[in-house]
Enzyme design. Structure first.
Site, mmCIF file in Angstrom:
data_model
loop_
_atom_site.group_PDB
_atom_site.id
_atom_site.type_symbol
_atom_site.label_atom_id
_atom_site.label_comp_id
_atom_site.label_asym_id
_atom_site.label_seq_id
_atom_site.Cartn_x
_atom_site.Cartn_y
_atom_site.Cartn_z
ATOM 1 N N HIS A 85 0.835 -1.214 0.000
ATOM 2 C CA HIS A 85 0.000 0.000 0.000
ATOM 3 C C HIS A 85 0.867 1.261 0.000
ATOM 4 O O HIS A 85 0.518 2.258 0.622
ATOM 5 C CB HIS A 85 -0.938 0.012 1.214
ATOM 6 C CG HIS A 85 -2.084 -0.949 1.103
ATOM 7 N ND1 HIS A 85 -3.171 -0.725 0.299
ATOM 8 C CD2 HIS A 85 -2.290 -2.156 1.709
ATOM 9 C CE1 HIS A 85 -4.019 -1.745 0.406
ATOM 10 N NE2 HIS A 85 -3.507 -2.631 1.251
ATOM 11 N N ASP A 128 -0.587 -4.441 6.161
ATOM 12 C CA ASP A 128 -1.626 -5.308 5.616
ATOM 13 C C ASP A 128 -1.493 -5.506 4.112
ATOM 14 O O ASP A 128 -0.946 -4.676 3.395
ATOM 15 C CB ASP A 128 -3.012 -4.734 5.928
ATOM 16 C CG ASP A 128 -3.202 -3.333 5.351
ATOM 17 O OD1 ASP A 128 -2.258 -2.523 5.474
ATOM 18 O OD2 ASP A 128 -4.276 -3.055 4.782
ATOM 19 N N GLU A 129 -1.987 -6.617 3.659
ATOM 20 C CA GLU A 129 -2.220 -6.909 2.241
ATOM 21 C C GLU A 129 -1.001 -6.713 1.349
ATOM 22 O O GLU A 129 -1.093 -6.210 0.234
ATOM 23 C CB GLU A 129 -3.394 -6.071 1.720
ATOM 24 C CG GLU A 129 -4.701 -6.383 2.435
ATOM 25 C CD GLU A 129 -5.866 -5.556 1.912
ATOM 26 O OE1 GLU A 129 -6.994 -6.064 1.931
ATOM 27 O OE2 GLU A 129 -5.652 -4.393 1.520
ATOM 28 N N CYS A 130 0.142 -7.123 1.816
ATOM 29 C CA CYS A 130 1.324 -7.150 0.955
ATOM 30 C C CYS A 130 1.369 -8.531 0.299
ATOM 31 O O CYS A 130 1.584 -9.546 0.979
ATOM 32 C CB CYS A 130 2.593 -6.897 1.775
ATOM 33 S SG CYS A 130 4.103 -6.914 0.796
#
Length: 679
Positions: free
Chosen positions: A257, A320-322
């Protein structure tokens, strides 16, 4: 004829609704406030608010208390129309406030927020150990003001109150869509009104880096589209929040992100670049390179600057969300992982988190990360914010990490307040020891900004966040949803009196869509439709960061009060417990909705913003026609034939599908009528 009679029918329905609402409201607990206090004892009588309210401070004093008094008096005047002024004098004080001592210079998680409020016929006393309790007590006092046949009064009551959880937050995402300062200030006002005490400010995303860095100016020069906050503006937000008992915690998301950071500083990334600000929504491959020492040198200098700007003890590093895809495609990173015995991307991220945690700690802060940062070797000092659920909260606490819950509190997903209200941070903590439970500090509502702008975000935050605030403040056994909804309606009005324009904004957007035509038919439709739930909206229509948010789906509330009330009414009719007045109300509603399609046609034909509404408008006509047939069958005691009932239920199943990215929320109530009519 239909169009001309619409306003009068709408008024009649509104009047009947109000009558029924008020009757049921007064049958509830006497205190119509939110959040409900820990302990309250109601006495007889009331205090009259008939003129200026002299306020006297005793004990500890500071300028912040005086400013809280001024806000309180301004809100009293706004709520009542009774003029107030800070220099009002009386022979004896009307409100006496005693503060035991100061709170911490930099607000802490463990600060005492309790207060005791006593209202009698002759006066009001408020006692609190710290200014935080005073501010909370003043908000309770403000909510207690009610209009009676004799004027504005405050019921005689003694309240001993303190929050159940010390961490009661709201996260605002300024990264995807930039959120204007005036909106942030009003949001902080709303947080004070609902006793939330943590403003989590999400400041970096793939779509934009939003805070001035003097050490690394290209972060905003190339990564913000010119939409960012200066450091001076951030300081002013922090000061404004502290005045209201609210901590400010920044989030700079990493290692994923972070595309906007790479636009100006591509050497931070794991791929070859070049990078551009992302215009789409979703999870993207770019990620920081955890294997280069230059990455940590950059972050060390960056953290030094940002931790000096934000005084709070906590500092959010995202995590988050890597997806690791850039790491997987980079031979040098893969070789580094083999050389350092890092078996997969999760292990590499855990290594990165450890290094980042050391840097954040070096600069005197406690790091926070989303669920993904929790690995077997994650340092215990790292606090976890869980978007994965109550099980993750319990697991984090069991492993010795402080943790807060956000799963279930994602207010951008347009879910009903009742759904948020039913989620508790301690929901899966039954097997934990008292010491393990002590690591569960509370929770945060979250408003991710893919589908909101500065114009629409407040209508997504309020009033449902007040229900989450109650879950985090009030005793665990405060769970009555009917009471919650009645008090939430009052809280919504209180928020508007205190300056939140979200209702007016929605109304103005509807007028804009109406394009000069009579907006009443559009308002009828708007009153019973909702946006799609969870993540369905992008699947129904493509959106990116430049998509206008100016259609009816953006103007309507995430939860239709009218549709919910109709659903409850239909349930009572189906069970045979509805009164004649309730039958009449159901019929008036159904006739109004059936006839609204014809009344809306001039607007649909004259406005490009309304053109897409033709199918959902016809949908409402068709469902209401079915509802009237079912209501006739119930009232005439002539059950529908089985084939007819089955056919109508099948039609309703089709009608509940989204049209114009909107849901017709009258359908569940009509389904209940058809089912009852078929028996």
């Amino acid at each position: 004829m239909i169009a001309s009679s619409l306003p009068s029918r709408l008024s009649a329905v509104a009047a009947l609704s109000a009558s029924l609402f008020c009757t049921s409201l007064h049958a509830q607990a006497p205190l119509q406030i939110m959040p409900l206090p820990a302990h309250a004892t109601i006495a007889s009588g009331s205090f009259a608010v008939a003129g200026p309210l002299p306020v006297v401070f005793t004990g500890y004093k500071e300028p912040r208390l005086e400013r809280a008094r001024q806000r309180f008096l301004a809100n009293v005047a706004s709520r009542t129309g009774v003029p107030q002024w800070a220099t009002a004098l009386a022979s004896a004080p009307v409100i006496t406030i005693h503060t035991g001592g100061p709170s911490a210079t930099v607000q802490q998680v463990a600060d005492d927020e309790s207060y005791k409020l006593q209202v009698t016929r002759s006066g009001i006393t408020l006692d609190a150990p710290t200014p935080l309790g005073v501010m909370h007590g003043l908000q309770t006092l403000l909510q207690l003001i009610e209009l009676t046949p004799t004027g504005f009064t405050i019921p005689a009551v003694t309240i001993d109150d303190a929050p159940r959880f010390p961490w009661r937050g709201l996260m605002v995402d300024s990264g995807r869509h930039f959120i204007s300062l005036d909106v942030l200030y009003r949001t902080l006002d709303g947080m004070e009104a609902t006793k939330l005490n943590v403003f989590h400010w999400h400041l970096s995303e793939n779509q934009g880096f939003r805070l001035e860095s003097k050490a690394f100016p290209l972060l905003t020069e190339k990564g913000s589209d010119g939409l960012y906050y200066t450091q001076q503006q951030a300081k002013e937000v922090i000061a404004y929040a502290r005045d209201r008992g609210i901590r400010v915690i920044p989030e700079f998301d990493m290692p994923g992100h972070a595309t906007a950071m790479f636009v100006g500083y591509p050497d931070l990334a794991s791929g070859p670049g070049p990078y551009t600000i992302e215009r789409q929504w979703g999870i993207f491959d770019p990620a920081m390179d955890p294997t280069r020492e230059s990455t940590y040198k950059f972050l060390d200098k960056f953290f030094a600057e940002m931790t000096a700007l934000f005084p709070d003890a906590y500092f959010h590093i995202g995590g988050d969300e890597c997806n690791g895809k850039e790491w997987d495609r980079n031979p040098r990173i893969q070789e580094y992982m083999r050389a350092h015995n890092l078996k997969d991307d999760a292990a590499l991220q855990a290594y990165f988190t450890t290094r980042v945690q050391e840097l954040v700690t070096k600069h005197g802060k406690i790091p926070i990360g989303w669920d993904e940062v929790l690995q077997p070797n994650t340092p215990k000092q790292v606090m976890i914010q869980s978007w994965r659920g109550q099980e993750s909260v319990a697991d984090s606490a069991k492993r010795g990490h402080n943790v807060i819950l956000s799963s279930g509190y994602y207010i951008d997903l347009s879910e009903p307040a009742s759904q948020h209200y039913a989620v508790d941070p301690l929901g899966k903590a039954a097997s934990l020891t008292p010491e393990e439970k002590s690591h569960i500090l509370g929770g945060e509502a979250t408003i991710w900004s893919e589908m909101v702008t500065s114009e629409t975000i407040e209508g997504r935050i309020w009033p449902r966040t007040a229900a989450i605030a109650e879950r985090l403040w009030s005793p665990q056994d405060v769970t009555d949803q009917a009471s919650m909804y009645k008090r939430l309606a009052i809280a919504a009005q209180t928020l508007t009196w205190q300056g939140s324009p979200y209702l007016a904004t929605s109304s103005n957007m509807i007028d804009r869509i109406a394009n000069g035509k009579d907006s009443a038919p559009l308002r009828v439709l708007a009153s019973v439709v909702e946006p799609p739930k969870e993540y369905a909206r992008p699947d129904l229509k493509p959106y990116d960061s430049s998509s206008p948010m100016n259609l009816l789906v953006d103007a309507v509330s995430p939860e239709s009060d009218t549709a919910r009330n109709f659903r409850d009414l239909a349930a009572r009719i189906a069970s045979g417990t509805a009164s004649p007045a309730e039958h009449a109300q159901a019929r008036q509603w159904l006739i109004l909705w059936r006839d609204n399609d014809a009344a809306l046609q001039p607007t649909i034909s004259s406005s490009a913003l309304a053109a897409e509404l033709a199918p959902i408008s016809r949908n409402l006509h068709d469902s209401s026609t079915i509802g009237l047939t079912a209501l006739d069958a119930i009232e005439q005691k002539k059950p529908l034939a089985s084939a007819t009932s089955s056919q109508q239920l099948a039609a309703l199943k089709t009608l509940e599908a989204p049209q114009a990215v909107l849901l017709n929320q009258t359908v569940p109530g009509i389904e209940a009528l058809v089912t009852a009519a078929g028996h």
